[in-house]
Design an enzyme around this catalytic site. Structure first.
Site, PDB file in Angstrom:
ATOM      1  N   GLU A  88       1.302  -0.352  -4.917  1.00 49.61           N
ATOM      2  CA  GLU A  88       0.337   0.690  -5.253  1.00 49.61           C
ATOM      3  C   GLU A  88       1.081   1.982  -5.568  1.00 49.61           C
ATOM      4  OE1 GLU A  88      -3.526   3.087  -3.485  1.00 49.61           O
ATOM      5  OE2 GLU A  88      -1.852   2.539  -2.169  1.00 49.61           O
ATOM      6  N   ASP A  98       0.833  -1.196   0.000  1.00 48.69           N
ATOM      7  CA  ASP A  98       0.000   0.000   0.000  1.00 48.69           C
ATOM      8  C   ASP A  98       0.874   1.254   0.000  1.00 48.69           C
ATOM      9  OD1 ASP A  98      -2.798   1.173   0.544  1.00 48.69           O
ATOM     10  OD2 ASP A  98      -1.602   2.062   2.162  1.00 48.69           O
TER      11      ASP A  98
END
Length: 493
Positions: free
Chosen positions: A244, A207
């Site tokens: 990401e 993330d």
């Protein structure tokens, strides 16, 4: 001697990076599903009863580490770490380990969404996590790790997204920003990831990767253990990494800085496929889909129609609320040989913060299914829509074949073959597609896996008869329930 050592180091780093693009799929499987906010026990059951038999390759699971308790239990509380203890609303460490083992046993790999960039944001007073751990985020005190203020970057706000320093060292929406150049922080992150590797996971979705310097991530990734051979991974296998990195093409921090460390989430894919199937771009242009559109090389791109973040935003991105277009877009996604494919499995939401389905005590509830296997109690479960799981089977059947026989009507009707193993046709016009088209398939009768299933040699939906020249009559009405038709060699009547 120094030159030899330097060359060896560079070669080893390059080989590790290349290995981190390998998702370690079983056989011909090649689709990941994100079971967003599911409990570990439910994922284990889903692997055994549905995902394994249907040929899914892996599951992306929600963050596994302890997170802050937020009022109303919004989904995003999972993205606010308190410690690295494996206790969340989805279950505890024992349940997580059981899920990983059971999924691996049926050929479904597990990829964990991990939070390496930050800890929880500000909270008035003492915050309590899902494992009961206390922390004081406003003081950057997280004794459950432990982290103290010296383990974080100095407090600052991202006000200029074109300023690299702010993007990578200031706080993303107020989340306390870890200093990944710190030896202590690195050691705790590596320890956390290695523990998950020991439990049998195949890799990680990282993330907010663009908010961390690529050189820090390279150090962390290269320091990780090899995958656990007790879970069926070959010796010296490296964890699959997908990161990401939101890059719309004009970002100061570019996806290109991360693509050699592992795969990167290709957000441009999501935007452009949404544009096309919403009717803002003619489908005929999809013939050149892939790098010609400015996308990453196929093996470096994690591709998706929507994800848990952008499905909640306004704009071109498609989600389950536009089911006819969504199913067409997903069919194209899974039929076209580009990228590492991931499909979304959502829960219903009315606003950005809607929590997952929960009971009166705010405990996540298990999905329930109707007679057709669809979810009925607040879970959307797109992966259980026949039009989507059938395309997972299509993608498996045509693996390692190329696009041939492209046809279009100059607008929004297209078809193409995958070698001599599969055929897809899509009608996104407001009039019928009725055409003799080259399916490239061997002669015979084939079941359209979008409108029905092949059961005991009979097709429950449309069927297409292919002649000796590979041609068949294709009809997709403008008012048909689905605007797509798919045939493949494993669905021959």
């Amino acid at each position: 001697m120094f030159k030899f050592a330097l060359t060896l180091t560079l070669c080893l780093a390059g080989s590790l990076s290349l290995a981190q693009h390998n998702p370690h799929w079983w056989g011909n499987r090649n689709t990941i599903v994100h079971l967003f906010e599911w409990k570990w026990s439910d994922i284990a059951q889903e692997c055994e009863s549905f995902l394994g038999p249907r040929g899914f390759a892996g599951v992306q699971v929600s963050p596994v580490n302890e997170n802050i308790l937020s009022a109303g239990r919004p989904w995003w509380e999972r993205y606010q770490p308190i410690s690295y203890k494996l206790t969340t609303r989805s279950g505890n460490e024992e349940e997580f380990g059981d899920m990983v083992r059971r999924c691996n046993d049926v050929g479904v790999r597990i990829y964990v969404d991990v939070l390496l960039n930050h800890m929880s944001g500000d909270f008035d007073g003492v915050a309590v996590g899902t494992a009961g751990t206390e922390a004081e985020p406003s003081k950057k005190s997280f004794p459950g790790v432990p982290y103290t203020a010296q383990d974080f970057h100095p407090t600052c706000e991202i006000t200029d997204w074109n300023d690299r320093f702010q993007v990578q060292q200031c706080e993303l929406v107020g989340l306390k920003d870890l200093d990944q150049s710190s030896d202590w922080v690195r050691s705790k992150l590596i320890e956390f990831l290695d523990h998950l590797i020991e439990l049998g996971v195949a890799g990680f979705r990282v993330d907010a990767a663009k908010h961390m310097a690529s050189e820090d991530l390279e150090y962390i990734y290269s320091s990780l253990s090899n995958l656990n051979i007790d879970h069926g991974f070959p010796h010296n296998s490296r964890p699959f990494i997908f990161q990401e990195v939101i890059d719309h093409g004009h970002e100061t921090v570019s996806r290109d800085e991360y693509k050699d460390l592992g795969a990167v989430t290709e957000f441009r894919f999501s935007e452009e496929i949404g544009n096309a199937f919403r009717g803002n771009n003619a489908l005929k242009w999809l013939q050149s889909w892939g790098t010609d559109w400015g996308f990453l090389p196929s093996g470096q791109a994690l591709t998706f129609v929507d994800n848990h973040d952008n499905q909640r935003d306004a704009g071109a991105v498609l989600n389950y609320k536009s089911p006819r277009q969504y199913k067409m877009a997903t069919a194209f996604h899974l039929a076209y040989p580009y990228g590492i494919s991931r499909v979304m499995s959502s829960f219903a939401f009315d606003d950005h913060d809607t929590p997952p389905p929960q009971d009166a005590q705010e405990r996540i509830i298990s999905p329930e299914f109707d007679a057709d296997g669809a979810c009925v109690n607040g879970w959307i479960c797109e992966h259980r829509w026949r039009q989507i799981y059938a395309m997972v089977g299509f993608k498996n059947a045509v693996r390692d074949t190329e696009i041939t026989g492209w046809w279009d009507n100059g607008d929004n009707q297209i078809s193409f073959c995958r070698g001599n193993k599969g055929f897809l046709a899509i009608n996104n016009n407001l009039y019928d597609l009725s055409q003799d088209l080259n399916t490239c398939l061997p002669a015979g009768t084939y079941c359209d896996v979008i409108s029905g299933s092949l059961i005991d040699g009979s097709c429950t939906g449309k069927s297409v008869t292919v002649n000796e020249n590979g041609y068949g009559y294709i009809h997709i009405g403008s008012d048909d329930f689905d605007g797509v038709l798919a045939l493949h060699v494993d669905a021959k009547v």
